[in-house]
Design an enzyme around this catalytic site. Sequence first.
Site, PDB file in Angstrom:
ATOM      1  N   LEU A   1      46.050   6.914  48.752  1.00  0.00           N
ATOM      2  CA  LEU A   1      44.956   7.833  49.076  1.00  0.00           C
ATOM      3  C   LEU A   1      43.606   7.217  48.731  1.00  0.00           C
ATOM      4  O   LEU A   1      42.585   7.888  48.703  1.00  0.00           O
ATOM      5  CB  LEU A   1      45.155   9.177  48.358  1.00  0.00           C
ATOM      6  CG  LEU A   1      46.473   9.888  48.704  1.00  0.00           C
ATOM      7  CD1 LEU A   1      46.653  11.153  47.865  1.00  0.00           C
ATOM      8  CD2 LEU A   1      46.524  10.240  50.192  1.00  0.00           C
TER       9      LEU A   1
ATOM     10  N   ASP B   1      38.955   2.507  54.518  1.00  0.00           N
ATOM     11  CA  ASP B   1      38.912   3.298  53.289  1.00  0.00           C
ATOM     12  C   ASP B   1      37.490   3.468  52.762  1.00  0.00           C
ATOM     13  O   ASP B   1      37.069   4.568  52.394  1.00  0.00           O
ATOM     14  CB  ASP B   1      39.775   2.642  52.202  1.00  0.00           C
ATOM     15  CG  ASP B   1      41.209   2.464  52.654  1.00  0.00           C
ATOM     16  OD1 ASP B   1      41.559   2.982  53.731  1.00  0.00           O
ATOM     17  OD2 ASP B   1      41.971   1.799  51.926  1.00  0.00           O
TER      18      ASP B   1
HETATM   19  P1  ADP Z   1      44.993   3.281  45.963  1.00  0.00           P
HETATM   20  O1  ADP Z   1      43.658   2.793  46.427  1.00  0.00           O
HETATM   21  O2  ADP Z   1      45.967   3.448  47.081  1.00  0.00           O
HETATM   22  O3  ADP Z   1      44.921   4.510  45.125  1.00  0.00           O
HETATM   23  P2  ADP Z   1      44.944   0.776  44.571  1.00  0.00           P
HETATM   24  O4  ADP Z   1      45.988  -0.010  43.870  1.00  0.00           O
HETATM   25  O5  ADP Z   1      44.198   0.117  45.663  1.00  0.00           O
HETATM   26  O6  ADP Z   1      45.620   2.135  45.054  1.00  0.00           O
HETATM   27  O7  ADP Z   1      43.878   1.250  43.501  1.00  0.00           O
HETATM   28  C1  ADP Z   1      44.294   1.876  42.306  1.00  0.00           C
HETATM   29  C2  ADP Z   1      43.472   1.337  41.158  1.00  0.00           C
HETATM   30  O8  ADP Z   1      42.139   1.911  41.198  1.00  0.00           O
HETATM   31  C3  ADP Z   1      44.000   1.727  39.806  1.00  0.00           C
HETATM   32  O9  ADP Z   1      45.005   0.829  39.386  1.00  0.00           O
HETATM   33  C4  ADP Z   1      42.753   1.617  38.952  1.00  0.00           C
HETATM   34  O10 ADP Z   1      42.477   0.266  38.638  1.00  0.00           O
HETATM   35  C5  ADP Z   1      41.665   2.109  39.871  1.00  0.00           C
HETATM   36  N1  ADP Z   1      41.456   3.556  39.668  1.00  0.00           N
HETATM   37  C6  ADP Z   1      41.821   4.573  40.466  1.00  0.00           C
HETATM   38  N2  ADP Z   1      41.485   5.779  39.952  1.00  0.00           N
HETATM   39  C7  ADP Z   1      40.870   5.509  38.773  1.00  0.00           C
HETATM   40  C8  ADP Z   1      40.286   6.319  37.725  1.00  0.00           C
HETATM   41  N3  ADP Z   1      40.280   7.646  37.814  1.00  0.00           N
HETATM   42  N4  ADP Z   1      39.750   5.685  36.654  1.00  0.00           N
HETATM   43  C9  ADP Z   1      39.758   4.339  36.579  1.00  0.00           C
HETATM   44  N5  ADP Z   1      40.292   3.539  37.492  1.00  0.00           N
HETATM   45  C10 ADP Z   1      40.844   4.103  38.591  1.00  0.00           C
HETATM   46 MG    MG Z   2      43.323   0.907  47.416  1.00  0.00          MG
END
Ligand code: ADP
Ligand code: MG
Length: 393
Positions: free
Chosen positions: A132, A179
Site C-alpha cells: 500500500l 506510488d
Molecule cells: P510498502 O511501500 O509496500 O509499504 P516498502 O518495503 O516499500 O513497503 O516500504 C516499507 C518501509 O517504509 C518500512 O520498512 C519502513 O522502512 C518505512 N516505513 C513505512 N511506514 C513507516 C512508519 N510509520 N514509520 C517509519 N518508517 C516507515
Molecule cells: Mg514501497
Amino acid sequence: MQQASANRVERLVQQFEELYGAAPELMVRAPGRVNLIGEHTDYNDGYVFPAAIERDILIAASVRRDRQVRLFSSDMGVSSTFTLDAIEKVSAEGERWSNYPRAMAWALQNRGLPLRGVQAVLQGNIPPGAGLSSSAALLVASGLLLLSAAHQTLDPVELALLAQQAEREFVGVNVGIMDQFISVLGKKDHALFIDTRTLHYEPVPLPTSGVVIVIANTNKPRGLVDSAYNQRRAECEEALAYLKRFLPSIRALRDVTSEEFTRWEASLPEVPRKRARHVITENERVLQSVEALKKGDITLFGHLMNASHNSLRDDYEVSCTELDALVEAAWALPGVYGSRMTGAGFGGCAVSLVAEEALERFCQEVPQRYREATGREATILITRAAQGAERLL
Ligand code: ADP
Ligand code: MG
C-alpha cells in the site's frame, strides 16, 4: 485536516511537545495508495489507475537553526539524526526507515533547493510492506515537510519525480512513478488515471455514496516478489523484441493494440506471448475503466477489475493461492462490483469495490473463507479515495 483524524493529530502534537519541549510549527500528511486497475503496466510505458487511501504518514516538525534533521518514528520508537551537509545511507536495522527521509533530502538538495534543519516526529497507519506504499507516503511527506520548512515550493509532478528518484537512486529500489505520483496528486473521491509514459494524468470521479473500496490484506510474508518481478520485466522485454520484428515502430508493449497482437501472437513463444497479452489487454482495460467511470457505470468497471484478476492469474502468473482465495470469496458475495489482486502479486492485498449495504457480510465472510482456504488471517481496510499530500499546519 479532514483526512487525518483529530485524535491522531492531537497525539502527535503531544508527542512532539514531550520530545522537543515546544509546539510543532509544521505538520504534513501523505497518503498510501491502492491501484484499482492497471497492474504490471507501468514498466511497459502503460496506464495505471490508482486512488490514494485514507491511511497516511503524518509528520509534525519545527525548524532548527542548524543543519541537523532529527526524526523520531513514533511507530518504530526509534530516532535518527543526520546533517544536510553529508547525507549518508544507514544500514542498522532499527534506523533503516530513516533512509526514506534521507533520500528525499538528498534528492531535493541535488535539485538545487536550499533546505533547513528540522526536528520532527512521524506517525503512520499504513501497514508497511503490504503493497500500500507506505514507502512512497514517507518519501512524499518528508519532501513536503522539508520544502515547507525551507519556504520552498515545487511543482507537484516534480515532487513526485524527485521522490521516485530518491527511492531509486538513494534507497536503491527500482520503482515506477505510480506510488509517488498518486501520493502527491491524489484527489478526494477520485481515482487518478496516469499515463506513465507522458505523465499525463486525469482525476476520474468515483461514486461518493453507496460504494466503498475494500482492501483485504493476505498478511502473507514477502517471498519471491523481487525475483519474479525482475523475471517479468525481462519477459516483457523479450516479448517486445519479438513484436518489433513485425511492428518496427513500437517502443514498448504499450504501443501494441490487441488487434495487432492477435495478428502476430502465434510467432511468440508461450511465456512472452502470455506476458504480452496481459499487458496489452490490461492497458485497454484501464482505458475502458476510465470511460466506464466517467459514465458512472460501476458495474462495467467491476467486470473489468475481475477480468484484470483473471489475466494476472493466468497470463501474467503473479497471483497466488492466498490472493485467489480472497478474490474468489469476494466474487461469491452479493454487492461486490468487482475484485482483483492489486500490487506486484505473490501476496500483498486484494482490492474490491463493494456496495455499502454488503459491507458487513463482506467483512465477516471474506476473512472466514480465507481462513478456511489458507489457514491465514486476513485484515480488512475500508476506505474511500483520499486527498493527496498536504500541509496541515
Ligand atoms: P510498502 O511501500 O509496500 O509499504 P516498502 O518495503 O516499500 O513497503 O516500504 C516499507 C518501509 O517504509 C518500512 O520498512 C519502513 O522502512 C518505512 N516505513 C513505512 N511506514 C513507516 C512508519 N510509520 N514509520 C517509519 N518508517 C516507515
Ligand atoms: Mg514501497
